[in-house]
Write a protein that holds these residues in place. Structure first.
Motif, mmCIF file in Angstrom:
data_model
loop_
_atom_site.group_PDB
_atom_site.id
_atom_site.type_symbol
_atom_site.label_atom_id
_atom_site.label_comp_id
_atom_site.label_asym_id
_atom_site.label_seq_id
_atom_site.Cartn_x
_atom_site.Cartn_y
_atom_site.Cartn_z
ATOM 1 N N VAL A 1 27.691 -21.705 22.761
ATOM 2 C CA VAL A 1 28.759 -21.561 22.576
ATOM 3 C C VAL A 1 29.890 -20.462 22.657
ATOM 4 C CG1 VAL A 1 30.518 -21.971 20.172
ATOM 5 C CG2 VAL A 1 28.224 -22.828 20.293
ATOM 6 N N ALA A 2 31.080 -20.967 23.180
ATOM 7 C CA ALA A 2 31.934 -19.862 23.787
ATOM 8 C C ALA A 2 33.411 -20.125 23.566
ATOM 9 C CB ALA A 2 31.875 -19.336 25.207
ATOM 10 N N THR A 3 34.304 -19.230 23.354
ATOM 11 C CA THR A 3 35.718 -19.583 23.464
ATOM 12 C C THR A 3 36.314 -19.062 24.516
ATOM 13 O OG1 THR A 3 36.236 -17.532 22.134
ATOM 14 C CG2 THR A 3 36.009 -19.522 20.793
ATOM 15 N N TRP A 4 37.516 -19.746 24.998
ATOM 16 C CA TRP A 4 38.284 -19.052 25.887
ATOM 17 C C TRP A 4 39.769 -18.914 25.540
ATOM 18 C CZ3 TRP A 4 42.830 -21.587 27.757
ATOM 19 C CH2 TRP A 4 42.858 -22.868 27.586
ATOM 20 N N ARG A 5 40.483 -17.858 26.175
ATOM 21 C CA ARG A 5 42.204 -17.991 26.050
ATOM 22 C C ARG A 5 42.574 -17.335 27.279
ATOM 23 N NH1 ARG A 5 43.158 -15.702 21.164
ATOM 24 N NH2 ARG A 5 41.089 -15.585 20.264
ATOM 25 N N TRP A 6 43.918 -17.558 27.452
ATOM 26 C CA TRP A 6 44.491 -16.982 28.560
ATOM 27 C C TRP A 6 44.474 -15.709 28.730
ATOM 28 C CZ3 TRP A 6 45.100 -21.025 31.861
ATOM 29 C CH2 TRP A 6 45.349 -22.218 31.249
ATOM 30 N N VAL A 7 44.294 -15.184 29.723
ATOM 31 C CA VAL A 7 44.423 -13.703 30.005
ATOM 32 C C VAL A 7 46.086 -13.415 30.926
ATOM 33 C CG1 VAL A 7 43.485 -11.647 30.991
ATOM 34 C CG2 VAL A 7 42.155 -13.666 30.980
ATOM 35 N N ASP B 1 48.956 -19.420 23.479
ATOM 36 C CA ASP B 1 47.916 -20.234 22.597
ATOM 37 C C ASP B 1 48.112 -21.899 22.415
ATOM 38 O OD1 ASP B 1 45.877 -18.577 22.422
ATOM 39 O OD2 ASP B 1 46.485 -17.929 20.191
ATOM 40 N N LYS C 1 51.698 -32.112 24.333
ATOM 41 C CA LYS C 1 51.149 -32.228 22.815
ATOM 42 C C LYS C 1 50.023 -31.420 22.583
ATOM 43 C CE LYS C 1 52.833 -36.422 20.781
ATOM 44 N NZ LYS C 1 52.527 -37.791 20.097
ATOM 45 N N LEU C 2 48.977 -31.065 23.550
ATOM 46 C CA LEU C 2 47.787 -30.461 23.202
ATOM 47 C C LEU C 2 47.943 -29.274 24.442
ATOM 48 C CD1 LEU C 2 45.247 -33.170 22.674
ATOM 49 C CD2 LEU C 2 46.342 -31.748 21.039
ATOM 50 N N PRO C 3 47.567 -28.208 23.704
ATOM 51 C CA PRO C 3 47.285 -27.005 24.587
ATOM 52 C C PRO C 3 46.265 -27.330 25.284
ATOM 53 C CG PRO C 3 47.352 -26.205 22.444
ATOM 54 C CD PRO C 3 47.473 -27.723 22.374
ATOM 55 N N GLY C 4 45.826 -26.222 26.358
ATOM 56 C CA GLY C 4 44.618 -25.916 26.937
ATOM 57 C C GLY C 4 44.377 -26.900 28.364
ATOM 58 N N ASP C 5 43.573 -27.327 28.586
ATOM 59 C CA ASP C 5 43.444 -28.215 30.046
ATOM 60 C C ASP C 5 44.792 -28.890 30.463
ATOM 61 O OD1 ASP C 5 41.378 -26.804 30.418
ATOM 62 O OD2 ASP C 5 39.968 -28.643 29.598
ATOM 63 N N TRP D 1 50.287 -18.176 37.342
ATOM 64 C CA TRP D 1 50.818 -16.812 37.653
ATOM 65 C C TRP D 1 51.291 -16.542 39.063
ATOM 66 C CZ3 TRP D 1 46.711 -17.982 34.668
ATOM 67 C CH2 TRP D 1 46.451 -17.696 33.602
ATOM 68 N N LYS E 1 50.107 -17.248 42.791
ATOM 69 C CA LYS E 1 48.938 -16.237 43.124
ATOM 70 C C LYS E 1 47.768 -17.338 43.346
ATOM 71 C CE LYS E 1 46.905 -12.638 40.684
ATOM 72 N NZ LYS E 1 46.861 -11.767 39.499
ATOM 73 N N TYR F 1 51.187 -35.858 12.707
ATOM 74 C CA TYR F 1 50.674 -35.294 13.821
ATOM 75 C C TYR F 1 50.284 -33.981 13.859
ATOM 76 C CZ TYR F 1 50.175 -33.782 18.734
ATOM 77 O OH TYR F 1 49.767 -33.017 19.726
ATOM 78 N N TYR G 1 29.248 -25.391 24.846
ATOM 79 C CA TYR G 1 30.537 -25.938 24.489
ATOM 80 C C TYR G 1 31.563 -24.562 24.637
ATOM 81 C CZ TYR G 1 28.244 -29.317 21.637
ATOM 82 O OH TYR G 1 27.384 -30.407 21.381
ATOM 83 N N LEU H 1 35.324 -23.457 23.778
ATOM 84 C CA LEU H 1 36.251 -24.031 22.950
ATOM 85 C C LEU H 1 37.391 -23.156 23.026
ATOM 86 C CD1 LEU H 1 33.994 -23.666 19.724
ATOM 87 C CD2 LEU H 1 34.224 -25.722 21.251
ATOM 88 N N GLN H 2 38.713 -23.956 22.928
ATOM 89 C CA GLN H 2 39.976 -23.127 22.777
ATOM 90 C C GLN H 2 40.004 -22.276 21.579
ATOM 91 O OE1 GLN H 2 43.396 -26.049 23.578
ATOM 92 N NE2 GLN H 2 42.028 -27.627 23.285
ATOM 93 N N GLY I 1 42.521 -17.564 35.348
ATOM 94 C CA GLY I 1 43.324 -16.738 34.208
ATOM 95 C C GLY I 1 42.512 -17.187 32.635
ATOM 96 N N ARG I 2 41.399 -17.242 32.544
ATOM 97 C CA ARG I 2 40.858 -17.242 31.306
ATOM 98 C C ARG I 2 39.937 -16.338 30.998
ATOM 99 N NH1 ARG I 2 39.992 -23.745 30.302
ATOM 100 N NH2 ARG I 2 42.075 -24.859 31.186
ATOM 101 N N ARG I 3 39.868 -15.974 29.793
ATOM 102 C CA ARG I 3 38.769 -14.958 29.437
ATOM 103 C C ARG I 3 37.912 -15.743 28.345
ATOM 104 N NH1 ARG I 3 41.593 -10.615 27.314
ATOM 105 N NH2 ARG I 3 41.638 -11.548 25.162
ATOM 106 N N THR J 1 34.545 -15.674 25.783
ATOM 107 C CA THR J 1 34.073 -15.013 24.865
ATOM 108 C C THR J 1 32.822 -15.854 23.987
ATOM 109 O OG1 THR J 1 36.064 -14.112 24.033
ATOM 110 C CG2 THR J 1 34.526 -13.708 22.495
ATOM 111 N N LEU K 1 30.039 -16.759 21.561
ATOM 112 C CA LEU K 1 29.874 -16.522 20.176
ATOM 113 C C LEU K 1 28.500 -16.808 19.936
ATOM 114 C CD1 LEU K 1 33.023 -18.708 18.969
ATOM 115 C CD2 LEU K 1 32.796 -16.304 19.295
#
Ligand SMILES: [Zn+2]
Ligand SMILES: [Zn+2]
Ligand SMILES: [Zn+2]
Lengths: 84, 744
Positions: free
Chosen positions: A11-17, A31, A38-42, A48, A83, B470, B511, B513-514, B551-553, B555, B557
């Motif tokens: 299990v991992a999370t991702w966020r924008w660098v 974020d 409507k939905l962030p992410g993909d 960049w 980029k 929503y 998985y 996840l955001q 551009g994604r990091r 992590t 868990l």
């Protein structure tokens, strides 16, 4: 072997660098998503520029479309190049 | 017949005409030819040469009718007082029919001579003009006018007395069926004689009959009510009154003009219900408490008809439902308290909703009372200082149904219960608390693969979206999406491995996840030296991910990862599902059967909290033995080589995934933090648009903005205002202590 791993679920999370927390065009947090989505992410990814500024792809595309002649980064006014 | 005006001898013509008039008015036979001749006589008189004789004809006819009715009066009187109604009715039946025929015979006079003189309808209705009494009337009207003057006037008192008597007898059940028609006919005559009038044409009926009738009816029902009250209890009283009202309605239809129906009903209701409202109201409480549906049905229909009747009953219902509910929620105990809570609330709601439909015809005011009662039960605080646990219990109930643990229930049954739970959800004030708990439980179900079905998860998210919007379910939706797209991601990764010809040596899934959508606190994150056996998977996946997503990091868990371990050192082979940290601990026993805790912790670099938690869980599962009671750095851990289990496939993760009281605490304080942020944002937004506001106005605006999700305490709003003053977003205005202005 006493114990062997059969399977493993990671299990991992991702966020924008990004250098900033917010998109310089729409001011929404990276974020979250741009105002049109409507939905962030993909569904609403970031891109960049070579100047290293970063925006929602939808925001920068809108911006570039609205510029008649020069395609410049809205933050630093350098020529905008994606980029690789 | 010639239409040309000619000289006419009035006396001769009238003499003949009068004979026919007499026949017509007494309904005697008039041959067609005679009728036709007289019809033209009327015409000839009206257009006579050298001067028209219409006015004379009118006067003579009037005189004739006047005498005729006077004679009729004598005849009616001579039949004796006892027969008054009957003989009046007979005379009237003949006369009213006759006058209609006569009216037709005088067609020319009516249409050409009299209509011309009449005021237009509009002049009478809208102007203040009253028709001149001397003015000529059409013959039909004239006939009724004369009847009124010569017949009704002299007889009215006697007539009305007999009418009232007749109706009274009917009420006592002693009415003679033959007189019903007479009574109705006589009453109707008071209406008919003035029906032609354009304005106030019920005045005579109302004055001579309706007023005394209503008076008498009032008296009657006043006495009837006191009589009933002496012999009846409340149930019987209501039943009788209902019966009386029904009968009186039928009686009105039988005898009266329709304009009187409501007035009579009102009289009955006044004397039998409104006058005894205190008595009826006094009976409501026990009736409601004992849920006497039959009695309540009567009570509802009686109270509904009088002003100020129903509110007390609504209130008694509200109190009763609330008491029943509170009794229920305060006596919950045992393991599955959350199931009991939700299911008993649903039972309560259904029971009283059904009752309101049956007994109070689904009256919206009662539904409103049910809503208020349910809301105060569901949000009830046993200790006023501690918020209600209902949002948490409801979230747990949903969790219970959505987890694989809900065995023994069919899919349809689970679905039905989830749908029902929305009823309880709608009453919850602190929806944000529910949201936090639901989100944590959803995260656990999804990550630990404990969902019974992804369809059920999605359906539930949609129900909540429908109920609360929503925004409310946005994060749930994102979590759900992350899990559903992971299949695709894992397939891509497998393809990548194949193309790179890499074998990870284990079956690996992941998985990703955001970060922003999942309620994954930072508290559990610990350093961790990934075991060599897993390292390749981690590295390869990171390489793959970064090459695919710019551009994604990422992590890891690790405290949420789990795997399946094959144990080969025991009498039987076992497959055990456990968490990554537990796997890592067991892997260290490859070359030895015992290790001390310090060695293990140093190798794995886990923090003490996580280390102790997972060691304890391995000890509880009996896979390891320890040298001391408590886990200390010196404690020696040994593989339990004698371990055996009936099942060869099992998991030891359950205890670790259960919600701890600390987590509940954390969840609640997270809600508090969110609320403060929400309120501060709301205050800034309001102040930005209003620039300057009084303290109370600001509080009101904040309350109305936050209504949908939670009800903040005033003190919390005050604290947020103070915080914003400190941060210099707003300031107190110099001229008033309780006014703020926005700092641009
Ligand atoms: Zn943007
Ligand atoms: Zn977008
Ligand atoms: Zn730039």
């Amino acid at each position: 072997m006493k114990v062997t791993i059969k399977s493993w679920t990671g299990v991992a999370t991702w966020r924008w660098v990004a250098n900033d927390d917010n998109c310089g065009i729409c001011r929404m947090a990276f974020d979250g998503c741009c105002p049109d989505c409507k939905l962030p992410g993909d569904d609403c990814p970031l891109v960049w520029g070579q100047c290293s500024h970063c925006f929602h792809i939808h925001c920068i595309m809108k911006w570039l479309n609205s510029q008649q002649v020069n395609h410049q980064c809205p933050m630093c006014r350098q020529d905008w190049k994606f980029k690789e | 017949m010639s239409l040309k005006p000619k000289r006419v001898n009035f006396n001769e013509t009238w003499k003949e005409l009068q004979e026919t008039v007499k026949c017509v008015i007494t309904l005697s036979n008039v041959p067609r030819s005679t009728w036709n001749d007289r019809f033209s006589d009327v015409y000839s008189l009206c257009v006579a040469y050298p001067e028209p004789l219409a006015d004379r004809l009118y006067l003579e006819t009037k005189q004739f009718l006047d005498n005729h009715v006077k004679n009729l009066l004598e005849k009616v009187r001579s039949n004796g007082k006892a027969n008054l109604l009957k003989s009046y009715y007979q005379a009237w039946s003949e006369y009213s029919l006759g006058i209609n025929y006569l009216h037709r015979l005088y067609l020319y006079l009516n249409q050409q001579h009299i209509k011309k003189q009449k005021l237009s309808e509009a002049e009478i209705v809208y102007g203040n003009l009253t028709p001149d009494t001397q003015e000529q009337m059409e013959i039909g009207e004239l006939g009724f006018e004369i009847w009124k003057k010569n017949m009704i006037e002299p007889l009215k008192e006697n007539l009305v007395n007999f009418l009232l008597e007749g109706i009274h007898e009917d009420r006592l059940g002693e009415g003679n069926p033959n007189t019903a028609e007479i009574i109705k006919g006589v009453i109707q005559s008071f209406v008919t004689v003035e029906e032609y009038k354009k304005k106030e044409n019920l005045l005579l009926y109302q004055k001579i009959f309706e007023t005394p009738f209503l008076q008498a009816s009032g008296e009657y029902y006043k006495q009837e009510a006191s009589r009933l009250l002496q012999v009846c209890d409340v149930s019987m009283y209501m039943e009788r009154v209902t019966q009386r009202l029904k009968e009186e309605t039928l009686r009105s239809q039988k005898f009266l003009h329709c304009s009187s129906f409501d007035k009579v009903k009102e009289k009955c209701e006044q004397h039998m219900i409104a006058d005894h409202l205190q008595f009826l109201h006094g009976e409501c409480k026990p009736m409601v408490q004992q849920e006497r549906k039959g009695d309540l049905t009567y009570m509802y229909s009686l109270l509904r008809s009088v002003p100020q009747g129903i509110p007390l009953l609504i209130n008694e219902m509200l109190e009763h439902i609330k008491q029943q509910g509170l009794q229920c929620v305060t006596s919950l105990k045992g393991e599955n308290i959350y199931c009991q809570f939700v299911e008993s609330m649903l039972t309560l709601h259904k029971k009283y909703k059904d009752m309101i439909n049956d007994v109070f015809s689904g009256d919206q005011s009662f539904i409103g009372a049910l809503d208020r009662a349910c809301s105060s039960v569901i949000n009830y605080r046993i200790n006023p200082k501690v918020s209600s646990r209902s949002p948490e219990m409801l979230a747990k109930y949903c969790d219970f149904l959505l987890k694989k643990s809900a065995k023994g229930m069919s899919e349809a049954e689970i679905d039905d219960r989830l749908a029902q739970s929305i009823t309880v959800f709608k009453y919850i004030d602190d929806k944000d608390v529910f949201q936090k708990f639901y989100s944590r439980m959803l995260a656990k179900r999804l990550i630990h693969q404990q969902s019974q079905s992804m369809d059920a998860e999605e359906a539930m998210i949609n129900r909540l979206k429908e109920a609360c919007g929503y925004e409310f379910t946005n994060k749930f939706q994102r979590m759900f999406n992350d899990i559903t797209v992971s299949t695709d991601l894992n397939n891509k990764f497998s393809a990548y491995l194949k193309s790179e010809t890499v074998d990870l040596g284990i079956s690996f899934t992941i998985y990703v996840l955001q970060a922003g959508a999942w309620p994954l606190g930072q508290t559990s994150i610990t350093p961790f030296a990934v075991p060599q056996e897993l390292e390749k998977s981690v590295q390869m996946f990171e390489k793959f991910y970064h090459s695919h997503f710019n551009g994604r990091r990422l992590t890891w868990l690790h405290h949420l990862c789990q795997g399946e371990l094959k144990l080969g050192y025991l009498k039987k082979p076992y497959q055990v599902t456990m968490q990554t940290f537990q796997m890592a601990i067991l892997l260290l026993f490859e070359k030895t059967d015992s290790l001390n805790c310090k060695e293990i912790q140093d190798t794995l670099q886990l923090n003490t909290e996580q280390f102790n938690k997972h060691v304890t869980s391995l000890l509880e599962s009996k896979l390891l033995h320890s040298s001391t009671q408590d886990v200390t750095p010196e404690t020696i851990l040994k593989l339990n080589l004698e371990y055996s289990n009936k099942r060869t496939k099992f998991r030891i993760t359950a205890a670790l995934q259960r919600e701890t009281p600390q987590e509940v605490e954390q969840t609640l304080s997270a809600v508090d933090e969110d609320r403060k942020l929400y309120l501060q944002a709301a205050i800034v937004r309001i102040m930005k648009s209003r620039k300057m506001l009084k303290h109370n106005c600001l509080i009101q605006e904040v309350l109305s903005q936050s209504k949908g999700t939670f009800s903040p305490s005033i003190s919390m709003i005050k604290k947020c205002i103070e915080a914003l003053i400190d941060k210099q977003y707003i300031e107190r205005t110099p001229n008033s202590a309780d006014e703020y202005s926005y700092v641009a």
